[in-house]
Design a protein around this motif. Structure first.
Motif, short mmCIF file in Angstrom:
data_model
loop_
_atom_site.label_atom_id
_atom_site.label_comp_id
_atom_site.label_asym_id
_atom_site.label_seq_id
_atom_site.Cartn_x
_atom_site.Cartn_y
_atom_site.Cartn_z
N LEU A 18 -3.65 -4.26 5.39
CA LEU A 18 -3.40 -3.43 4.22
C LEU A 18 -4.24 -2.15 4.26
O LEU A 18 -3.71 -1.04 4.09
N LEU A 19 -5.53 -2.29 4.51
CA LEU A 19 -6.40 -1.11 4.55
C LEU A 19 -6.07 -0.22 5.74
O LEU A 19 -6.14 1.01 5.64
N HIS A 20 -5.69 -0.82 6.86
CA HIS A 20 -5.26 -0.04 8.02
C HIS A 20 -4.05 0.81 7.65
O HIS A 20 -3.97 2.00 7.98
N GLN A 21 -3.09 0.20 6.95
CA GLN A 21 -1.88 0.93 6.55
C GLN A 21 -2.19 2.05 5.56
O GLN A 21 -1.46 3.04 5.51
N LEU A 22 -3.26 1.89 4.80
CA LEU A 22 -3.67 2.92 3.85
C LEU A 22 -4.64 3.92 4.46
O LEU A 22 -5.24 4.72 3.73
N GLY A 23 -4.79 3.89 5.78
CA GLY A 23 -5.71 4.81 6.45
C GLY A 23 -7.16 4.54 6.08
O GLY A 23 -7.98 5.45 6.09
N TRP A 24 -7.46 3.26 5.79
CA TRP A 24 -8.80 2.80 5.41
C TRP A 24 -9.28 3.43 4.11
O TRP A 24 -10.47 3.49 3.83
N SER A 25 -8.31 3.92 3.31
CA SER A 25 -8.61 4.39 1.97
C SER A 25 -8.56 3.19 1.03
O SER A 25 -7.56 2.46 1.00
N VAL A 26 -9.61 2.96 0.28
CA VAL A 26 -9.74 1.74 -0.51
C VAL A 26 -9.00 1.86 -1.84
O VAL A 26 -9.27 2.79 -2.61
N PRO A 27 -8.07 0.95 -2.14
CA PRO A 27 -7.42 0.98 -3.47
C PRO A 27 -8.40 0.49 -4.53
O PRO A 27 -9.41 -0.12 -4.23
N ASP A 28 -8.08 0.77 -5.77
CA ASP A 28 -8.94 0.31 -6.86
C ASP A 28 -8.76 -1.18 -7.11
O ASP A 28 -9.73 -1.88 -7.44
N TRP A 29 -7.54 -1.66 -6.96
CA TRP A 29 -7.23 -3.07 -7.22
C TRP A 29 -6.39 -3.66 -6.11
O TRP A 29 -5.54 -2.98 -5.53
#
Length: 478
Positions: free
Chosen positions: A240-251
């Motif tokens: 999940l974090l890899h797919q988000l470019g290691w940008s952390v979601p809030d939840w």
């Protein structure tokens, strides 16, 4: 394999196992990972400790996305530096993982978020996230030379265990709560060659029996009490974090049944923080069905007390009243300052229908519903970037008028069966493909000679004799 090749494989297995230790969460006792990992004598669950590989750049995972190597293609083993160091020759992979993130403006508006991602774990090979944990646990079973595997299940675990056991060449035995199993998943398990023991009672009764069978018969246990299962399920967060470019979601929002994913997510986030890849942790939100919500009740008490419940919900995958991973999931909620909430069966049906209308067919839509509920109740004022991780399924969509494929109207039968057509009944599904389903009801009345016969309730010793006879007739169990 030549004698030299077998000797080399044994040496690699011994070397790999020597790097790992099983540690009790409760009393801190330490064990070698040389057998089926169950509970500590104190009753505590175990976790795996191992040295992390040398520092790996996150770009390594990007490079592996374009590789055709089996381990690189797996959405689990792609992150192998963060997993137990099992020998490559023992790894069993289909591959699993690689589940997509989806967005749709209708869901974003409905949940009240500015940005929402739905991670569809139903895109795994057998239709559930269980495959992620199973590839690691089955690979450990092969490493230690396990001869047969077993699990208790309401559907998803059964299909995954049977599939990966077949791939590994191991016989499998599945303990099911009678009448409380998704028929499509039962059909999968039988098709993959699993032997089925149908137990009178709920999932928790089946779980108690399979744990006893594992101790008495030496079966390798593949439920989430097995810490190697949770090691694989950590990769949902990694991917999940890899797919988000290691940008952390809030939840990160997820359904809660046996709470294995909640526990695994907490471990994964702590691990990434410890290696310096996360500057902050996302908050976890665990959503339970109102009829199966012991974790929610404990959360409302400030985790001062935990009481199992008699679970009843249309969502069979989370119809669990005494979750195995309660203590580990509690730590995950405390670590991330998370929350726990509940939703009704009616709300589950509505959420499932809304997600379906966006072109993503899921089993319950509980994650999106939970995000909508927690957004309205508790998350006001926080940044609106959310990630919703689902226990959703593409398969097992039969019988119900709302495409759930699970029991409806709070009963253990599907809508089709309620209307008088029993073609989707688990026993009929099993018989139609030449299976053996053993029903245990009141007392032993027929001899254990024909495993296809319908039997009354057997004492555990009689069930164990039957299971032993099955596994001894299989490949190499002796």
């Amino acid at each position: 394999m030549t004698t030299r090749g077998r000797a080399s494989a044994r040496e690699k297995a011994v070397g790999a196992l020597a790097q790992m230790t099983l540690v009790c969460d409760r009393c801190r006792a330490r064990f070698e990972p040389a057998g089926s990992p169950g509970r500590c004598q104190c009753g505590g669950l175990l976790h795996v400790e191992f040295p992390l590989a040398e520092v790996v750049e996150r770009t390594t995972f990007d490079v592996r996305l374009s590789s055709w190597q089996a381990l690189d293609r797996s959405g689990v083993w792609r992150y192998r530096e963060l997993l137990p160091p099992l020998p490559a020759a023992a790894i069993v992979t289909r591959p699993e993982g690689n589940t997509a993130l989806y967005q749709h403006p209708q869901l974003t508006d409905w949940t009240g978020c500015e940005e929402l991602f739905l991670k569809h774990e139903g895109e795994n090979p057998t239709g559930s996230f269980k495959d992620r944990g199973m590839t690691v646990a089955i690979s450990h079973a092969r490493t230690i030379g396990a001869q047969a595997v077993a699990c208790a299940s309401t559907g998803n675990t059964a299909a995954s265990v049977a599939a990966y056991a077949a791939l590994a060449g191991l016989p499998s035995v599945v303990f099911l709560p009678a009448g409380k199993i998704a028929a499509g998943k039962l059909g999968q398990a039988i098709a993959y060659g699993a032997r089925i023991v149908q137990v009178e009672g709920d999932f928790d009764a089946a779980m108690r029996l399979v744990e006893e069978a594992s101790r008495e018969l030496g079966l390798y246990l593949l439920n989430s009490v097995n810490p190697f299962r949770l090691e694989g399920q950590k990769t949902i967060v990694f991917e999940l974090l890899h797919q988000l470019g290691w940008s952390v979601p809030d939840w990160i929002v997820l359904p809660g049944g046996n709470l294995g994913n909640a526990a695994a997510f907490g471990v994964a986030l702590a691990q990434l923080r410890d290696v310096g890849w996360l500057e902050r942790l996302p908050r976890l939100a665990v959503i339970q069905a109102a009829g199966a919500a012991p974790f929610y009740a404990a959360y409302r008490s400030g985790f001062r007390e935990f009481r199992p419940v008699a679970a009843e919900t249309i969502a069979t995958a989370i119809r669990i009243g005494n979750p195995v991973s309660y203590e580990r999931a509690r730590r995950a909620i405390e670590l991330t300052d998370g929350l726990v909430d509940t939703v009704s069966d009616e709300e589950i049906l509505e959420a499932k229908a809304r997600v379906d209308r966006t072109g993503n067919r899921v089993r319950t839509g509980i994650s999106c519903l939970g995000r909508r509920r927690s957004q309205a109740r508790r998350a006001r004022g926080h940044s609106a970037r959310r990630s919703s991780g689902g226990d959703s399924h593409w398969s097992c969509l039969e019988g119900s008028g709302c495409s759930l494929g699970v029991s409806s109207r709070g009963s253990s039968t599907t809508a089709r069966e309620t209307a008088g057509d029993d073609r989707a009944h688990p026993r009929r599904v099993g018989r139609s493909i030449g299976s053996c389903v053993v029903k245990c009801v009141s007392r032993l009345r027929v001899p254990i000679s024909d495993p296809v016969s319908t039997c009354w309730r057997w004492p555990s010793a009689a069930i164990f004799r039957l299971v032993t006879s099955w596994t001894r007739r299989s490949a190499s169990f002796g």
